[in-house]
Design an enzyme around this catalytic site. Structure first.
Site, PDB file in Angstrom:
ATOM      1  CE  LYS A  20      62.871  -7.099   3.340  1.00 37.36           C
ATOM      2  NZ  LYS A  20      64.336  -6.980   3.122  1.00 37.36           N
ATOM      3  CG  ASP A 146      61.244  -3.041   1.915  1.00 34.55           C
ATOM      4  OD1 ASP A 146      61.608  -2.898   0.734  1.00 34.55           O
ATOM      5  OD2 ASP A 146      62.030  -3.317   2.845  1.00 34.55           O
TER       6      ASP A 146
END
Length: 296
Positions: A20, A146
């Site tokens: 990401k 995350d």
């Protein structure tokens, strides 16, 4: 990633774990327990680790590294994810798990969290547990802030300590991602006395409107509040940003670094990157390639 997942009743191969990028990252406060409150947009890109899973009937979790002689991390997130799933469900099956590591560590790209999320998604399928996405995300949060993002499978507006996720549509884009050889200590950055912790909260509707009306400008939205401190800890971050700036590319750091990224301009020459730097052209994804594997 072009290689399709190979699936049999006893095996899953070529399972992707994408990285990401943080489009922006603002620190808007701090909880009494010391955790920082943030706002960010997390964006999936097509730079991936690859995992392979083989069913075991004896309940053992056996982690294998694709590189001969590689030393596995002491607290490997892939193993911890598999064990957490066993504990949460009482499952007595196990797995041999091979990881082909392509994503850099200490980059701010979420590689360990993504590996853990893909492990949860894959073993939920291989072990036929049929847990919902929220159930897997709940397990994932015990592994790292995350992990629920990667389980959720969509680009997201992120708040709280990283656990509050709202899907957000982003325009398609291509990016050059640069990772210097050194990493930046996340603990040192968040613990810095000079870290800015009072950025005015942004509004999701305002960001979403900008994404629709000004797609070319959305990649310059806000800032990364960790960047200035990270540059002091790891000066090579500044070197990467300056190198891209000389090529006319406006770069910023992702996460707590040390990787930086910039919107890609076709025909930009990147051949003079210093030795040891990882430089990759990436495209963003609208959703995780494993999103269809789970409901909810």
């Amino acid at each position: 990633m072009n290689t399709a997942v190979i699936e049999t009743p006893t095996e899953l191969r070529n399972v992707p774990a994408p990285a990401k990028l943080n489009v922006f990252l603002h620190i808007v406060g701090r909880r009494p327990d010391g955790y920082h409150l943030l706002q960010s947009v997390f964006m999936l890109i097509d730079w991936c680790d690859t995992l392979h899973f083989k069913l075991r009937a004896d309940g053992a979790i056996h982690r294998i590294d694709a590189l001969p002689g590689a030393t596995l991390p002491e607290h490997d997130l892939v193993v911890r994810a598999a064990q957490a799933l066993q504990t949460a469900t009482g499952c007595t099956l196990g797995a041999d798990i091979t990881l082909e590591k392509r994503l850099p560590s200490e980059a701010g790209m979420g590689s360990g969290s993504s590996d853990a999320a893909s492990t949860l998604l894959a073993l939920n399928r291989l072990w036929d547990l049929r847990l919902s996405r929220p159930q897997l995300a709940h397990i994932g949060l015990t592994l790292g802030a995350d992990v629920p993002f990667f389980v959720g499978g969509r680009n997201a507006w992120v708040e709280g300590i990283g656990e509050q996720l709202t899907p957000v549509a982003l325009p398609p884009g291509r990016f050059v991602v640069v990772k210097p050889p050194t990493g930046a200590s996340t603990a040192a950055i968040f613990g810095s006395s000079v870290l800015k912790r009072d950025t005015k909260p942004a509004i999701l509707s305002g960001f979403a409107a900008d994404a629709q009306q000004n797609p070319d400008r959305i990649w310059n939205y806000g800032a990364n509040d960790l960047q200035a401190v990270a540059q002091a800890v790891c000066p090579e971050i500044s070197d990467c940003i300056a190198w891209l700036s000389r090529k006319g590319l406006q770069a910023r750091m992702t996460g707590s670094g040390s990787a930086v990224f910039a919107p890609w301009v076709e025909s930009t020459d990147l051949s003079d990157a210093p030795p040891g730097w990882q430089v990759k052209i990436c495209s963003n994804w609208a959703e995780h390639p494993l999103r269809a594997w789970c409901e909810g």
